[in-house]
Design a protein around this motif. Structure first.
Motif, mmCIF file in Angstrom:
data_model
loop_
_atom_site.group_PDB
_atom_site.id
_atom_site.type_symbol
_atom_site.label_atom_id
_atom_site.label_comp_id
_atom_site.label_asym_id
_atom_site.label_seq_id
_atom_site.Cartn_x
_atom_site.Cartn_y
_atom_site.Cartn_z
ATOM 1 N N ASP A 110 0.850 -1.191 0.000
ATOM 2 C CA ASP A 110 0.000 0.000 0.000
ATOM 3 C C ASP A 110 0.885 1.241 0.000
ATOM 4 N N VAL A 111 0.731 2.071 -1.031
ATOM 5 C CA VAL A 111 1.499 3.314 -1.136
ATOM 6 C C VAL A 111 0.769 4.405 -0.365
ATOM 7 N N ALA A 112 1.455 5.018 0.559
ATOM 8 C CA ALA A 112 0.845 6.052 1.405
ATOM 9 C C ALA A 112 0.638 7.338 0.600
ATOM 10 N N GLY A 113 -0.624 7.765 0.460
ATOM 11 C CA GLY A 113 -0.948 9.032 -0.195
ATOM 12 C C GLY A 113 -0.339 9.181 -1.573
ATOM 13 N N PHE A 114 -0.598 8.216 -2.465
ATOM 14 C CA PHE A 114 0.072 8.207 -3.756
ATOM 15 C C PHE A 114 -0.167 9.477 -4.562
ATOM 16 N N PHE A 115 -1.440 9.816 -4.810
ATOM 17 C CA PHE A 115 -1.738 10.955 -5.679
ATOM 18 C C PHE A 115 -1.204 12.268 -5.100
ATOM 19 N N GLU A 116 -1.169 12.380 -3.768
ATOM 20 C CA GLU A 116 -0.690 13.613 -3.153
ATOM 21 C C GLU A 116 0.839 13.711 -3.142
ATOM 22 N N ASN A 117 1.533 12.580 -3.364
ATOM 23 C CA ASN A 117 2.990 12.564 -3.201
ATOM 24 C C ASN A 117 3.757 12.288 -4.492
ATOM 25 N N ILE A 118 3.092 12.365 -5.639
ATOM 26 C CA ILE A 118 3.819 12.210 -6.905
ATOM 27 C C ILE A 118 4.820 13.358 -7.049
ATOM 28 N N ASP A 119 6.065 13.020 -7.255
ATOM 29 C CA ASP A 119 7.128 14.025 -7.381
ATOM 30 C C ASP A 119 7.075 14.652 -8.774
ATOM 31 N N HIS A 120 6.898 15.970 -8.823
ATOM 32 C CA HIS A 120 6.751 16.659 -10.109
ATOM 33 C C HIS A 120 8.010 16.525 -10.961
ATOM 34 N N ASP A 121 9.163 16.663 -10.366
ATOM 35 C CA ASP A 121 10.411 16.588 -11.145
ATOM 36 C C ASP A 121 10.600 15.210 -11.755
ATOM 37 N N ILE A 122 10.312 14.174 -10.981
ATOM 38 C CA ILE A 122 10.441 12.811 -11.509
ATOM 39 C C ILE A 122 9.436 12.586 -12.632
ATOM 40 N N LEU A 123 8.205 13.050 -12.450
ATOM 41 C CA LEU A 123 7.176 12.868 -13.477
ATOM 42 C C LEU A 123 7.561 13.573 -14.771
ATOM 43 N N LEU A 124 8.059 14.798 -14.687
ATOM 44 C CA LEU A 124 8.466 15.527 -15.893
ATOM 45 C C LEU A 124 9.666 14.850 -16.562
ATOM 46 N N MET A 125 10.565 14.299 -15.746
ATOM 47 C CA MET A 125 11.706 13.568 -16.308
ATOM 48 C C MET A 125 11.225 12.332 -17.073
ATOM 49 N N LEU A 127 8.291 11.983 -18.506
ATOM 50 C CA LEU A 127 7.636 12.440 -19.734
ATOM 51 C C LEU A 127 8.659 12.756 -20.819
ATOM 52 N N ARG A 128 9.792 13.297 -20.426
ATOM 53 C CA ARG A 128 10.821 13.655 -21.415
ATOM 54 C C ARG A 128 11.467 12.435 -22.059
ATOM 55 N N LYS A 129 11.261 11.245 -21.468
ATOM 56 C CA LYS A 129 11.803 10.035 -22.093
ATOM 57 C C LYS A 129 11.155 9.769 -23.442
#
Length: 564
Positions: A110-125, A127-129
């Motif tokens: 169980d991931v604690a607070g998944f939607f609230e804790n998505i790291d923006h920098d990691i997500l943008l990185m 997407l750039r793949k």
């Protein structure tokens, strides 16, 4: 039709409204507005935050979602079932039920607070793949950084995606696609052996039986053989056969045979291990490390753990556990012979958890579950009979349809159906100041119950839905994740039957347009009252059937008779 912070909805939207939005996106001047934060009940007294974007932001997000879907849908894992075309909770559960036979351990993460804790920098990185358009990446970044408005307070967002945003689900899948790929590599490295080794005890008994059968054949071939010896051999063969059928043919703890199963729906995922408990511990540790180091996510220690597959684990509201049943009685094709067949051991079964059933009954207010004593529901008393029946039907049908894959759905929901049925009868009896016996007798037609109404001058009726009407066929994946919208029957300020009969506008006389039921007197004088009181007052006021243009004109422009 839900407004964002600017109050605009699609009711007053037209093609001309698109022009400035398109121009601002093309020039790079478009900036998403903060989402309006609201809270919905989550269970156990908790609330889930939802972010409602503005009308224009929803348009832009939908275009972004379609573009992202075209890019990522071909590469997403088959193990991912959440928020994807043609997939649903039921496709994930059907996969677990069909493929996970023989699993020894279930790793519940169980991931604690998944939607609230998505790291923006990691997500943008991430997407750039696959996306080399920085303008589009900047647009996604602006959506993530838009912030939230709660009342009059604006709060910046430094992590997470707002639940309720159109683009949020696919961004979450892109984020956890890294976990899917990690698990694919872990599965390839973990699995070992083509087949499971034979069980030595099973093989020994099989050889003994074979030798005894050979001896029996020799005895039966000799005309002068002692019949007592033949009977003794048959008895021994029967005893050994029963022992052999009581044990698995394969070695359940074969160290040379391992398999790993994985299934994910959004941030809810389950891992199955065919191997030792140490193997399960190693998988759990690897997944926890990957989530922490690669995705900056934290695993909830209280809700996560390793469960014995025969004890089960909760996945998507179901209880998933392995089960070894009794022998099946199999009939031959011509029906003349019957023989026993042992089912596969450790078959994965899906069950309805009792706590979900009792929580549903309590949430709907059907009555006292422990004493099986139904009670009426006050907030439905201002509704018509057919609306009350439709509301009860939608609630039970929606709950039962979601759990249609469960082996014990009809057994577990039988008690719920009884409580729901008598709660409906008590509500109708309270509405008409009558008794439950009289109401039930009036509605009964043979073995069924009906609520009658009139539409278009013709008598019609609505049947009371019951568990025997539940079909166990595969449900449309596009519909199974949608909660039943009972508010259309029980929470509207106008009667469902009146809306059903609204065919001709009383202002312009047109009958080729959709019609609304308009309150002649406004509700401003009772705005301070509670919802149930306002609904009852609204239903008692004089109404008028108007087509959609006439209804809009009354509320936002000249009167219908003044329009040209």
């Amino acid at each position: 039709m839900t407004p964002g912070i600017d109050g605009k909805t699609f009711e007053d939207f037209g093609p001309d409204s698109l022009v400035p939005v398109i121009a601002s996106v093309v020039t790079g001047a478009y900036k998403p507005k903060p989402v309006r934060r609201v809270f919905i009940p989550k269970g156990k007294g908790k609330r889930r935050p939802l972010g409602i974007p503005t009308r224009d932001d929803r348009l832009v997000q939908e275009v972004a979602r379609q573009l992202l879907e075209r890019i990522y849908e071909p590469v997403f894992s088959k193990a991912s079932h959440g928020f994807r075309p043609g997939k649903s909770c039921h496709t994930a559960l059907e996969h677990v039920k069909a493929v996970w036979t023989g699993v020894k351990w279930l790793v519940d993460v169980d991931v604690a607070g998944f939607f609230e804790n998505i790291d923006h920098d990691i997500l943008l990185m991430l997407l750039r793949k696959r996306i080399d358009d920085e303008k589009f990446i900047s647009l996604i970044r602006d959506m993530l950084k838009a912030g939230v408005m709660e009342g009059r307070v604006h709060t910046q967002t430094y992590s997470g995606t707002p639940q309720g945003g159109i683009v949020s689900p696919i961004l979450a899948n892109i984020y956890l696609h890294e976990l899917d790929e990690f698990m694919a590599g872990r599965i390839a490295a973990f699995e070992k052996g083509a087949t499971r080794a034979s069980n030595p005890k099973y093989e020994k008994l099989s050889r003994q039986i074979f030798k005894l059968r050979r001896r029996l054949e020799d005895v039966q071939a000799n005309d002068n053989a002692d019949q007592v010896i033949g009977k003794a051999l048959l008895a021994e063969i029967d005893t050994l056969s029963k022992q052999m059928r009581s044990m698995p043919s394969g070695d359940a703890m074969d160290a040379g045979f391992r398999r790993l199963r994985y299934c994910r729906y959004a941030d809810d995922f389950l891992i199955g291990v065919i191997g030792s408990k140490d193997d399960a511990r190693g998988v759990f540790a690897d997944v926890r490390t990957f989530l922490s180091e690669a995705l900056a996510l934290t695993v909830s220690e209280q809700k996560s753990g390793i469960r014995k597959a025969s004890d089960g684990a909760t996945f998507l509201g179901y209880e998933a556990r392995t089960y070894t049943g009794r022998q099946w009685t199999v009939r031959s094709q011509n029906g003349s012979q019957h023989f026993k067949r042992r089912p596969p051991s450790e078959v994965m079964q899906l069950n309805v958890p009792w706590d979900r059933v009792t929580a549903f009954a309590a949430r709907k207010g059907y009555g006292d579950w422990s004493q099986l004593k139904a009670r009426h529901r006050n907030h439905l008393l201002s509704c018509s009979d057919v609306e009350i029946v439709l509301a009860y039907n939608a609630e039970l049908r929606g709950f039962a349809s979601y759990y249609a894959l469960a082996r014990d759905v009809k057994f577990k929901l039988n008690r719920l159906e009884y409580l729901q049925r008598w709660s409906m009868f008590k509500t109708l009896a309270s509405k008409h100041k009558s008794s439950v016996r009289i109401v039930a007798a009036r509605m009964r037609q043979g073995l069924e119950y009906y609520a009658g109404y009139e539409a278009g001058g013709q008598p019609r009726s609505v049947k009371v839905w019951k568990m025997t009407d539940l079909t166990r066929d595969r449900i449309d994946p596009a519909k199974v994740d949608i909660q039943p919208w009972t508010q259309i029957y029980s929470e509207s300020r106008t009667d469902w039957v009146d809306r059903k009969n609204a065919k001709q506008c009383e202002a312009c006389g047109r009958s080729d347009l959709p019609c609304h039921v308009h309150h002649v007197r406004g509700m401003a004088d009772v705005a301070h009252r509670n919802h149930a009181t306002k609904k009852a007052i609204a239903r008692a006021r004089r109404t008028k059937v108007l087509c959609v243009p006439c209804h809009k004109a009354i509320h936002g422009g000249p009167k219908p008779e003044q329009r040209t």
